[in-house]
Design a protein around this motif. Structure first.
Motif, PDB file in Angstrom:
ATOM      1  N   VAL A   1      -5.731  17.014   1.137  1.00  7.09           N
ATOM      2  CA  VAL A   1      -6.885  17.904   1.072  1.00  7.09           C
ATOM      3  C   VAL A   1      -8.065  17.108   1.625  1.00  7.09           C
ATOM      4  O   VAL A   1      -8.604  16.234   0.939  1.00  7.09           O
ATOM      5  N   PRO A   2      -8.488  17.355   2.867  1.00 12.60           N
ATOM      6  CA  PRO A   2      -9.512  16.519   3.488  1.00 12.60           C
ATOM      7  C   PRO A   2     -10.871  16.585   2.785  1.00 12.60           C
ATOM      8  O   PRO A   2     -11.243  17.597   2.189  1.00 12.60           O
ATOM      9  N   TYR A   3     -11.586  15.483   2.894  1.00 14.74           N
ATOM     10  CA  TYR A   3     -12.973  15.401   2.456  1.00 14.74           C
ATOM     11  C   TYR A   3     -13.839  16.354   3.269  1.00 14.74           C
ATOM     12  O   TYR A   3     -13.612  16.558   4.467  1.00 14.74           O
ATOM     13  N   THR A   4     -14.826  16.930   2.640  1.00 13.22           N
ATOM     14  CA  THR A   4     -15.896  17.634   3.356  1.00 13.22           C
ATOM     15  C   THR A   4     -17.216  17.193   2.742  1.00 13.22           C
ATOM     16  O   THR A   4     -17.266  16.731   1.590  1.00 13.22           O
ATOM     17  N   ASP A   5     -18.300  17.345   3.495  1.00 14.12           N
ATOM     18  CA  ASP A   5     -19.607  16.962   2.966  1.00 14.12           C
ATOM     19  C   ASP A   5     -19.979  17.820   1.766  1.00 14.12           C
ATOM     20  O   ASP A   5     -20.709  17.377   0.865  1.00 14.12           O
ATOM     21  N   GLU A   6     -19.466  19.060   1.736  1.00 14.27           N
ATOM     22  CA  GLU A   6     -19.761  19.947   0.613  1.00 14.27           C
ATOM     23  C   GLU A   6     -18.911  19.612  -0.613  1.00 14.27           C
ATOM     24  O   GLU A   6     -19.346  19.797  -1.751  1.00 14.27           O
ATOM     25  N   MET A   7     -17.693  19.140  -0.378  1.00 14.36           N
ATOM     26  CA  MET A   7     -16.790  18.725  -1.455  1.00 14.36           C
ATOM     27  C   MET A   7     -16.475  17.252  -1.199  1.00 14.36           C
ATOM     28  O   MET A   7     -15.471  16.931  -0.548  1.00 14.36           O
ATOM     29  N   PRO A   8     -17.314  16.326  -1.681  1.00 18.42           N
ATOM     30  CA  PRO A   8     -17.244  14.922  -1.252  1.00 18.42           C
ATOM     31  C   PRO A   8     -16.140  14.106  -1.913  1.00 18.42           C
ATOM     32  O   PRO A   8     -16.371  13.039  -2.451  1.00 18.42           O
ATOM     33  N   PHE A   9     -14.940  14.647  -1.867  1.00 19.92           N
ATOM     34  CA  PHE A   9     -13.783  13.897  -2.317  1.00 19.92           C
ATOM     35  C   PHE A   9     -12.579  14.247  -1.451  1.00 19.92           C
ATOM     36  O   PHE A   9     -12.547  15.286  -0.798  1.00 19.92           O
ATOM     37  N   HIS A  10     -11.636  13.354  -1.474  1.00 22.87           N
ATOM     38  CA  HIS A  10     -10.445  13.426  -0.632  1.00 22.87           C
ATOM     39  C   HIS A  10      -9.235  13.573  -1.538  1.00 22.87           C
ATOM     40  O   HIS A  10      -9.095  12.826  -2.518  1.00 22.87           O
TER      41      HIS A  10
ATOM     42  N   TRP B   1       0.805  -1.216   0.000  1.00 22.77           N
ATOM     43  CA  TRP B   1       0.000   0.000   0.000  1.00 22.77           C
ATOM     44  C   TRP B   1       0.841   1.272   0.000  1.00 22.77           C
ATOM     45  O   TRP B   1       2.076   1.219   0.081  1.00 22.77           O
ATOM     46  N   THR B   2       0.169   2.430  -0.079  1.00 22.56           N
ATOM     47  CA  THR B   2       0.866   3.709  -0.084  1.00 22.56           C
ATOM     48  C   THR B   2       0.903   4.373   1.287  1.00 22.56           C
ATOM     49  O   THR B   2       1.365   5.498   1.418  1.00 22.56           O
ATOM     50  N   ALA B   3       0.399   3.683   2.317  1.00 24.13           N
ATOM     51  CA  ALA B   3       0.600   4.067   3.726  1.00 24.13           C
ATOM     52  C   ALA B   3      -0.132   5.335   4.156  1.00 24.13           C
ATOM     53  O   ALA B   3       0.138   5.867   5.225  1.00 24.13           O
ATOM     54  N   ALA B   4      -1.072   5.834   3.373  1.00 17.55           N
ATOM     55  CA  ALA B   4      -1.807   7.043   3.758  1.00 17.55           C
ATOM     56  C   ALA B   4      -2.862   6.700   4.809  1.00 17.55           C
ATOM     57  O   ALA B   4      -3.636   5.760   4.641  1.00 17.55           O
ATOM     58  N   CYS B   5      -2.902   7.473   5.889  1.00 13.85           N
ATOM     59  CA  CYS B   5      -3.782   7.186   7.030  1.00 13.85           C
ATOM     60  C   CYS B   5      -4.547   8.422   7.497  1.00 13.85           C
ATOM     61  O   CYS B   5      -4.476   8.805   8.673  1.00 13.85           O
ATOM     62  N   PRO B   6      -5.300   9.076   6.605  1.00  9.35           N
ATOM     63  CA  PRO B   6      -6.086  10.233   7.039  1.00  9.35           C
ATOM     64  C   PRO B   6      -7.259   9.803   7.909  1.00  9.35           C
ATOM     65  O   PRO B   6      -7.735   8.669   7.822  1.00  9.35           O
ATOM     66  N   ARG B   7      -7.740  10.726   8.727  1.00  9.36           N
ATOM     67  CA  ARG B   7      -8.920  10.445   9.550  1.00  9.36           C
ATOM     68  C   ARG B   7     -10.186  10.806   8.782  1.00  9.36           C
ATOM     69  O   ARG B   7     -10.198  11.769   8.020  1.00  9.36           O
ATOM     70  N   PRO B   8     -11.243  10.050   8.987  1.00 11.85           N
ATOM     71  CA  PRO B   8     -12.504  10.383   8.322  1.00 11.85           C
ATOM     72  C   PRO B   8     -13.105  11.648   8.909  1.00 11.85           C
ATOM     73  O   PRO B   8     -12.867  12.006  10.064  1.00 11.85           O
ATOM     74  N   GLY B   9     -13.890  12.335   8.109  1.00  7.11           N
ATOM     75  CA  GLY B   9     -14.541  13.565   8.565  1.00  7.11           C
ATOM     76  C   GLY B   9     -15.966  13.637   8.055  1.00  7.11           C
ATOM     77  O   GLY B   9     -16.343  12.947   7.106  1.00  7.11           O
ATOM     78  N   GLY B  10     -16.776  14.469   8.676  1.00 10.46           N
ATOM     79  CA  GLY B  10     -18.147  14.665   8.222  1.00 10.46           C
ATOM     80  C   GLY B  10     -18.919  13.364   8.157  1.00 10.46           C
ATOM     81  O   GLY B  10     -18.892  12.542   9.075  1.00 10.46           O
ATOM     82  N   ASN B  11     -19.583  13.133   7.040  1.00 13.99           N
ATOM     83  CA  ASN B  11     -20.403  11.933   6.868  1.00 13.99           C
ATOM     84  C   ASN B  11     -19.587  10.663   6.708  1.00 13.99           C
ATOM     85  O   ASN B  11     -20.158   9.563   6.686  1.00 13.99           O
ATOM     86  N   GLU B  12     -18.266  10.776   6.590  1.00 12.52           N
ATOM     87  CA  GLU B  12     -17.419   9.581   6.556  1.00 12.52           C
ATOM     88  C   GLU B  12     -17.388   8.881   7.919  1.00 12.52           C
ATOM     89  O   GLU B  12     -17.150   7.675   8.002  1.00 12.52           O
TER      90      GLU B  12
END
Length: 520
Positions: free
Chosen positions: A329-338, A128-139
Motif C-alpha cells: 500500500v504505497p505512501y501518499t502525502d495525504e496518508m503519510p505511511f507505507h 533484511w526482508t528484501a522489500a524495494c518499493p519506490r518513494p513517492g510524493g514528498n519521499e
C-alpha cells in the motif's frame, strides 16, 4: 606493518559491504574496470558466496551460526523471533543484529531503545526482508532530476521483481480486498499492488532472498582489481591537504594497524557507524549525525477464514514461502505511511500460534510512518568513552513530535480498518513497536542541493568539506520516507559511483594524452 594483508594503495577504498557499498564496487567494476578497489568489513564472512542472505542457508544450525556471527559485540545475547518479546517490554534484537549497550535514550526523550546493527560481510542485507518499493510524493528527492533512472539502476543491481509471488494462492485475494478499501481516488502508481522484492529463483526453482552478493554480481567477484577484506575495522579516514587520502585499518585477526592510501574513500557502513567514522576522523560538518530518523511502525494481523489449502509445496527451511504474496500500500502525502502486508515467514512478526492454519492464510499488516524531521534528533559521539570496537561511543537523542503521535494514531486506525477488510483480526488493537524497530535509520549523512550547513554531502554523495570522500547508505537520504529505504539508498550510491568512475576515466584519458604529447 610487516605481514599486513592489505594493499599499500588503491584507487578506491570502500568501508562497509552492505548493498550501497557493494553498489559502488559493482558500478566501478563495470564503468572503471582499470580501477583498483579494496573493500573493508568489520565483521566476518558468514555465507557463500560472501554477502549472501543468511536465510538462503537451508540448514537451520548453519543459519543460526551465521546469524550469531553477525551479531558483533552482541553475540550471545538473547534475540527475538517474534514481537512477543518486544511487547513484554524486554529490550532485544532480531537474529543477526545487536543493540547499543548504552546511550540509546536519555531522560525526557523517546530514544531508540532497539536501534540495531549487523557486523558481517553483506551488512544488514544478509538479514533484511528484501522489500524495494519506490518513494513517492514528498519521499522523493526533488533536486535529483535523474532519480527515476537511478531507481531503475538500483532495481537491476538488487534483482528486484514484482512478480515473484504470482503463483501464490491468496496473493490476488489479499490485494483485491485491500484495493477495495484503499484505491478509490488514488492515482494508478499509488494503488495497492504487489510489493517489489529483491528475490530471485535458485537453480532448484525456489525463491531466495537477494543480498549484497547479488548487488556485487559476477562482474565484481571476477574483477582481479577488487579485493574484499573481512574482519577489518577502519578506524580513520586519512585526509591530506583537505582531501581524502586513504584509510587507517585495524586487522581484527591480529590487531595490527595499517594505512592504505586511496584516491577516493567511500564510507558505506550504516546510518550510525558512517557518521561515527567521520567523527573519529575529525571530519565534523554541522549536520553530521543530525536529522536522524526512524520509521515508527504499527503492526496488526488478520486471518483469512474463508480459504482452503492450495496445492503449492512448502518452502525449504530458510527459503521464501510461496503460499502467499507480499502486497504494498504505497505512501501518499495525504496518508503519510507505507503499508507492507506480508506472508507469514517473510515477516519479522509471527502472527498466530493457536490452532493449525491454512498455509498463507495468516496476513501480517505493517504500516511505517514518515518522521517529522528535526535537527535535534541525532546520533552524537562521546570522545571520552569507547564502544566495543574502540570507536567513540554513540549517544542517541531522539523524540517523537506531536505530529509524529498524530500520524501514529491515524496509522493505528487505518491498520485496523485494513485488517478488517482483509479478514478476521487476530488482535483487538494494533501494536506500536519501540523506536528503532524498523531498522530504516536515515538522515545522519544527508544529501543536500547546496552546502548550507544542513547537509553533509552533495547530490553526488561527496562530503562537502572533503573532496574525494563519499558517503553511502540510508543515512544519505534527506527526505522523510515511510517506504523501505534500500532501493533509494542504492540509487544514490549508483550516482556517487558514477561520479568516481567518470573522474577516474577522465584522469586516465588525460594521462594517456600527456604521454602521447611527451613522445611527440
Amino acid at each position: 606493518m610487516s605481514g599486513s594483508r592489505y594493499p599499500g594503495s588503491v584507487d578506491v577504498a570502500i568501508v562497509g559491504s552492505g548493498p550501497t557499498a557493494s553498489a559502488y564496487a559493482r558500478i566501478l567494476s563495470e564503468e572503471a574496470p582499470g580501477a583498483t578497489i579494496a573493500m573493508f568489513e568489520v565483521g566476518p564472512t558468514v555465507s557463500n558466496p560472501p554477502g549472501a542472505h543468511v536465510k538462503n542457508i537451508e540448514d537451520p544450525e548453519r543459519r543460526t551460526l551465521a546469524q550469531r556471527a553477525s551479531e558483533g559485540p552482541g553475540a550471545g545475547a538473547e534475540t527475538v523471533n517474534s514481537p512477543g518479546a518486544v511487547k513484554s517490554g524486554q529490550r532485544r534484537a532480531r537474529p543477526g543484529t545487536y543493540l547499543l549497550q548504552d546511550g540509546y535514550s536519555f531522560p525526557g526523550e523517546d530514544g531508540m531503545p532497539v536501534a540495531a546493527m549487523s557486523s558481517n560481510v553483506g551488512g544488514m542485507a544478509a538479514h533484511w526482508t528484501a522489500a524495494c518499493p519506490r518513494p513517492g510524493g514528498n519521499e522523493r528527492i526533488a533536486f535529483l532530476p535523474d532519480l527515476e533512472q537511478l531507481l531503475d539502476d538500483a532495481d537491476r543491481l538488487l534483482g528486484v521483481t514484482s512478480s515473484a509471488f504470482d503463483g501464490a494462492p491468496f496473493s490476488d485475494l489479499v490485494r483485491e480486498r485491500l484495493a477495495a478499501a484503499v484505491d478509490s481516488g488514488r492515482a494508478p502508481a499509488y494503488r495497492v499492488q504487489p510489493m517489489p522484492l529483491a528475490v530471485h529463483r535458485r537453480e532448484d526453482g525456489r525463491l531466495a532472498w537477494s543480498g549484497s552478493d547479488v548487488v556485487m554480481g559476477d562482474v565484481t567477484r571476477e574483477n582481479p582489481l577488487f579485493q574484499l577484506f573481512d574482519e577489518s575495522l577502519v578506524t580513520k579516514v586519512l585526509v591530506e591537504d583537505g582531501a581524502a587520502a586513504g584509510v587507517e585499518v585495524r586487522d581484527r585477526r591480529n590487531g595490527t594497524i595499517s594505512r592504505v592510501a586511496a584516491r577516493y574513500v567511500v564510507v558505506g557502513a550504516d546510518a550510525l557507524r558512517t557518521p561515527q567514522l567521520l567523527w573519529a576522523s575529525g571530519i565534523r560538518p554541522d549536520a553530521l549525525g543530525r536529522y536522524l530518523n526512524d520509521q515508527a511502525q504499527v503492526v496488526f494481523a488478520s486471518r483469512l477464514r474463508d480459504v482452503s489449502a492450495g496445492g503449492t509445496h512448502p518452502a525449504a527451511a530458510g527459503a521464501l514461502s510461496e503460499q502467499a504474496g507480499v502486497a504494498w500500500v504505497p505512501y501518499t502525502d495525504e496518508m503519510p505511511f507505507h503499508g507492507q502486508i506480508m506472508q507469514l515467514d517473510a515477516s519479522p512478526v509471527p502472527l498466530a500460534d493457536d490452532d493449525p492454519v491454512v498455509p498463507g492464510s495468516i496476513v501480517g499488516l505493517g504500516l511505517f510512518c514518515a518522521k517529522d524531521l528535526q535537527r535535534e534528533d541525532r546520533v552524537a559521539f562521546d570522545d571520552g568513552a569507547r564502544d566495543s570496537y574502540g570507536m567513540p561511543a554513540m549517544r542517541i537523542h531522539y523524540r517523537l513530535t506531536e505530529r509524529d503521535h498524530e500520524v501514529l494514531d491515524r496509522a493505528g486506525r487505518e491498520i485496523v480498518r485494513l485488517g478488517k477488510a482483509v479478514g478476521e483480526p487476530l488482535d483487538e488493537r494494533p501494536f506500536v513497536l519501540p523506536p528503532g524497530s524498523s531498522l530504516h535509520y536515515q538522515g545522519t549523512t544527508r544529501m543536500g542541493r547546496t552546502d548550507d550547513g544542513e547537509s553533509v554531502c552533495s547530490p553526488d554523495s561527496q562530503v562537502w568539506q572533503v573532496p574525494g570522500l563519499f558517503v553511502a547508505g540510508n543515512g544519505v537520504i534527506p527526505t522523510a520516507t515511510a517506504c523501505n529505504p534500500t532501493l533509494t539508498a542504492v540509487a544514490l550510491a549508483v550516482r556517487g559511483a558514477r561520479k568516481i568512475a567518470a573522474d577516474i576515466n577522465s584522469a586516465l584519458l588525460m594521462s594517456e594524452s600527456d604521454n602521447r604529447l611527451s613522445k611527440q
